[in-house]
Structures are given as structure tokens and as C-alpha cells.
Design an enzyme around this catalytic site. Structure first.
Site, short mmCIF file in Angstrom:
data_model
loop_
_atom_site.label_atom_id
_atom_site.label_comp_id
_atom_site.label_asym_id
_atom_site.label_seq_id
_atom_site.Cartn_x
_atom_site.Cartn_y
_atom_site.Cartn_z
N ASN A 41 12.42 -14.78 -2.53
CA ASN A 41 12.12 -14.49 -1.12
C ASN A 41 13.38 -14.72 -0.30
OD1 ASN A 41 10.96 -14.65 1.67
ND2 ASN A 41 9.03 -14.53 0.53
N HIS B 279 -4.61 -4.29 -2.30
CA HIS B 279 -5.02 -3.88 -0.95
C HIS B 279 -5.16 -2.37 -0.82
CE1 HIS B 279 -3.38 -7.97 0.75
NE2 HIS B 279 -4.50 -8.09 0.09
N CYS C 224 -18.80 16.31 3.17
CA CYS C 224 -19.98 16.05 4.02
C CYS C 224 -19.67 16.07 5.51
CB CYS C 224 -20.64 14.72 3.62
SG CYS C 224 -19.71 13.27 4.15
N CYS D 136 -14.30 14.43 6.10
CA CYS D 136 -14.57 14.69 4.68
C CYS D 136 -14.82 16.18 4.47
CB CYS D 136 -15.80 13.87 4.27
SG CYS D 136 -16.29 14.11 2.56
N VAL E 281 0.84 -1.21 0.00
CA VAL E 281 0.00 0.00 0.00
C VAL E 281 0.87 1.25 0.00
CG1 VAL E 281 -1.98 -1.13 1.11
CG2 VAL E 281 -0.18 -0.16 2.55
N ASP E 282 2.18 1.07 -0.29
CA ASP E 282 3.13 2.17 -0.10
C ASP E 282 3.40 3.00 -1.34
OD1 ASP E 282 4.84 0.50 -1.63
OD2 ASP E 282 5.79 -0.34 0.16
P1 OAD Z 1 4.61 -10.52 5.09
O1 OAD Z 1 5.21 -9.69 6.16
O2 OAD Z 1 3.59 -11.52 5.48
O3 OAD Z 1 5.74 -11.30 4.31
C1 OAD Z 1 6.88 -10.64 3.83
C2 OAD Z 1 7.74 -11.65 3.10
O4 OAD Z 1 8.84 -10.97 2.55
C3 OAD Z 1 8.29 -12.78 3.97
O5 OAD Z 1 8.05 -14.03 3.33
C4 OAD Z 1 9.79 -12.47 4.06
O6 OAD Z 1 10.58 -13.66 4.09
C5 OAD Z 1 10.02 -11.73 2.76
N1 OAD Z 1 11.13 -10.78 2.78
C6 OAD Z 1 11.54 -9.97 3.78
N2 OAD Z 1 12.54 -9.18 3.39
C7 OAD Z 1 12.79 -9.48 2.09
C8 OAD Z 1 13.71 -9.01 1.11
N3 OAD Z 1 14.58 -8.04 1.40
N4 OAD Z 1 13.67 -9.55 -0.12
C9 OAD Z 1 12.79 -10.56 -0.41
N5 OAD Z 1 11.90 -11.04 0.46
C10 OAD Z 1 11.89 -10.52 1.70
O7 OAD Z 1 4.04 -9.50 3.97
P2 OAD Z 1 2.98 -9.80 2.80
O8 OAD Z 1 3.13 -11.17 2.28
O9 OAD Z 1 3.08 -8.67 1.85
O10 OAD Z 1 -2.52 -7.04 4.38
O11 OAD Z 1 1.63 -9.70 3.61
C11 OAD Z 1 0.42 -9.84 2.94
C12 OAD Z 1 -0.63 -8.99 3.57
O12 OAD Z 1 -0.71 -9.28 4.97
C13 OAD Z 1 -0.36 -7.51 3.54
O13 OAD Z 1 -0.75 -6.91 2.34
C14 OAD Z 1 -1.12 -6.99 4.70
C15 OAD Z 1 -0.73 -8.04 5.70
O14 OAD Z 1 -1.52 -8.19 6.81
C16 OAD Z 1 -3.40 -6.29 5.07
O15 OAD Z 1 -3.07 -5.47 5.91
C17 OAD Z 1 -4.81 -6.53 4.67
#
Ligand code: OAD
Length: 241
Positions: free
Chosen positions: A212, A118, A149, A146, A102-103
Site C-alpha cells: 500500500n 463487488h 421486460c 431491460c 469493479v473495473d
Molecule cells: P479505498 O479508496 O478505500 O482505498 C484505496 C487504498 O489504496 C488506500 O489505502 C490507498 O493508500 C491505496 N493506494 C492508493 N494508490 C495506490 C497505489 N498506487 N499503490 C498502492 N496502493 C495505493 O479503496 P478500496 O479499499 O478498494 O465499495 O475500497 C473498498 C470499497 O469501498 C470499494 O470496493 C467500494 C468503496 O466504497 C463499494 O462501492 C461498495
């Protein structure tokens, strides 16, 4: 050929490529991931910060969390991984970038037409009139309202228990179905429906490549798993394309 050369040649041959990114891609920009040591959900309860119920119960607490993240991300810079992905789209025939992040760092690195599954931290939505507003570059008050409103605004992100924006989800699924190759980068692949895109690719006969830092639940099922930092691996791949 080493693994990196193999991946680069698969990317080049695929014609169409879909990329799914997660928080790991922004780690080298200083944005914490969610899970694991130092992650945003380590010591914080997502259910009290990232659900509609949490917002109804304590909007000030939720806004504090999101205003802090808006600030953090505004001060961060895209890293070589983001920039390499923007380069991918210039070098490959067709690339669709789907992100759970979301960045907005992909866009700031030059990627266009990013599918934000997201949402993002900068667009906010009115809980009264449902209009959305771009409030990037602003420090929002603790309880932003807002301009039209007067009702409370909420962050324009998808929370746990909410559906993804249908058009975004449909575009992501279509991109994955159409592409012979899905590249999954920096996601723990545990949050659905986003993580389900891996199965969608595999069920359609597509190849899946993962980048990863560590093994994930999908690592054993993918065609090639590259272990390392996205900000280091992606620039090498971009150079090989
Ligand atoms: P996670 O924090 O669950 O996973 C991050 C992944 O990135 C892990 O598998 C790490 O091993 C890997 N990682 C960390 N540093 C890295 C690097 N330098 N290079 C490559 N890989 C690296 O984050 P997301 O999978 O994005 O949703 O999480 C999914 C969703 O869960 C997010 O969008 C958010 C969160 O809760 C909501 O808030 C709805």
C-alpha cells in the site's frame, strides 16, 4: 535479503497464494480511489450514490455516476501492477485473485477466474425480471431499460447495505482458508466483509503481506508491509519469482 526478495521467496514457497486487491491497484491507470484526497467519496456522499435507497430515490443521478465510471474505466488501460499479477499466476503454483474493484482491469491484463466481490461496471441487472446482461462497450442512456421486460436496469455492482453474491463470497473465503499466504494490495481495508478476509487468513494461521502507498488499519497486524505504488512493486516481485 531485502524485503522485496523476502516477499518473493515467501510467495514462491507458499504454493498457494490468495491476493485481495482494492482501488489502489488501479490508481496508476488513472481510476480514482474512493477514500482520501481526490477519492470518489471525497465531496460525494456514498449514501446518495451507492445504496439501493439512493437508486430508488434518484435512479438518474445514480446512473449518471455509474455511466461516468463506465466511460472512465473503458478508456483506461491496465497498468504494470495488473500485468504483474497476471504474471504471478503463470509463475506460482496456484493463485486466486479476489478483487473489490469493479473495473475489470485485472481481466483485461490477462488474469483469469477473478473473484469480483463487488460485481463489475459492465454487467447490468434488471430490477423487474432480475436477468443480467453484459452491456460493456456501449454508452447507456441516462435510464437504461431491460430489452426483455422493459423495466429499469441497475448497475451490476454491490452497494452499501447489500450482501455480496454468496457464491463469490464463499469462493473468496475458501481460497483464503486454503492458502498459507494472503497478499493484500491497494485497499484501505475498512469495508467489510471484504476486509474481514485478512482476519480469516490470520485466524487460520496464514501469513499476510500488504502492499500500500500508506499505512492502513491492518498494517500493524500483517507479517510484512511494503510501502509504495502497486504498479512499481508488483513488477519487481514478478521478476523475482
Ligand atoms: P479505498 O479508496 O478505500 O482505498 C484505496 C487504498 O489504496 C488506500 O489505502 C490507498 O493508500 C491505496 N493506494 C492508493 N494508490 C495506490 C497505489 N498506487 N499503490 C498502492 N496502493 C495505493 O479503496 P478500496 O479499499 O478498494 O465499495 O475500497 C473498498 C470499497 O469501498 C470499494 O470496493 C467500494 C468503496 O466504497 C463499494 O462501492 C461498495
Amino acid at each position: 535479503m531485502n524485503d522485496l526478495e523476502t516477499v518473493a521467496s515467501l510467495l514462491a514457497k507458499a504454493g498457494r497464494v490468495t491476493v485481495l486487491t482494492g482501488a489502489g491497484v488501479s490508481a496508476e491507470s488513472g481510476i480514482p480511489t474512493f477514500r482520501g484526497l481526490g477519492g470518489l467519496w471525497n465531496g460525494r456522499d456514498p449514501m446518495s450514490l451507492a445504496t439501493p435507497q439512493a437508486f430508488a430515490a434518484n435512479p438518474e443521478l445514480v446512473w449518471e455516476f455509474y455511466n461516468w465510471r463506465r466511460e472512465l474505466v473503458t478508456q483506461a488501460e491496465p497498468n504494470p501492477g495488473h500485468r504483474a499479477l497476471a504474471e504471478f499466476s503463470r509463475r506460482l503454483t496456484s493463485l486466486t485473485l479476489v478483487t473489490q474493484n469493479v473495473d475489470r482491469l485485472h481481466q483485461r491484463a490477462g488474469s483469469r477466474d477473478v473473484i469480483e466481490l463487488h460485481g463489475n461496471l459492465f454487467e447490468v441487472r434488471c430490477t423487474g425480471c432480475s436477468r443480467t446482461f453484459d452491456r460493456s462497450g456501449e454508452t447507456l442512456p441516462p435510464l437504461p431499460r431491460c430489452h426483455d421486460c422493459g423495466q429499469l436496469l441497475r448497475p451490476g455492482v454491490v452497494w452499501f447495505g447489500e450482501s455480496l453474491p454468496p457464491a463469490m463470497w464463499e469462493a473468496a473465503e475458501t481460497a483464503v482458508r486454503r492458502a498459507p499466504l494472503l497478499l493484500v494490495i491497494g485497499t484501505s481495508a475498512v469495508v467489510y466483509p471484504a476486509a474481514g478476509l485478512v482476519g480469516t487468513a490470520q485466524n487460520g494461521g496464514g501469513a499476510v503481506i500488504e502492499i500500500n502507498l500508506e499505512p492502513t488499519p491492518i498494517s500493524a497486524t500483517v507479517d510484512i508491509a511494503l510501502q509504495g505504488k502497486a504498479a512499481e512493486i508488483l513488477p519487481i516481485l514478478a521478476d523475482l519469482l
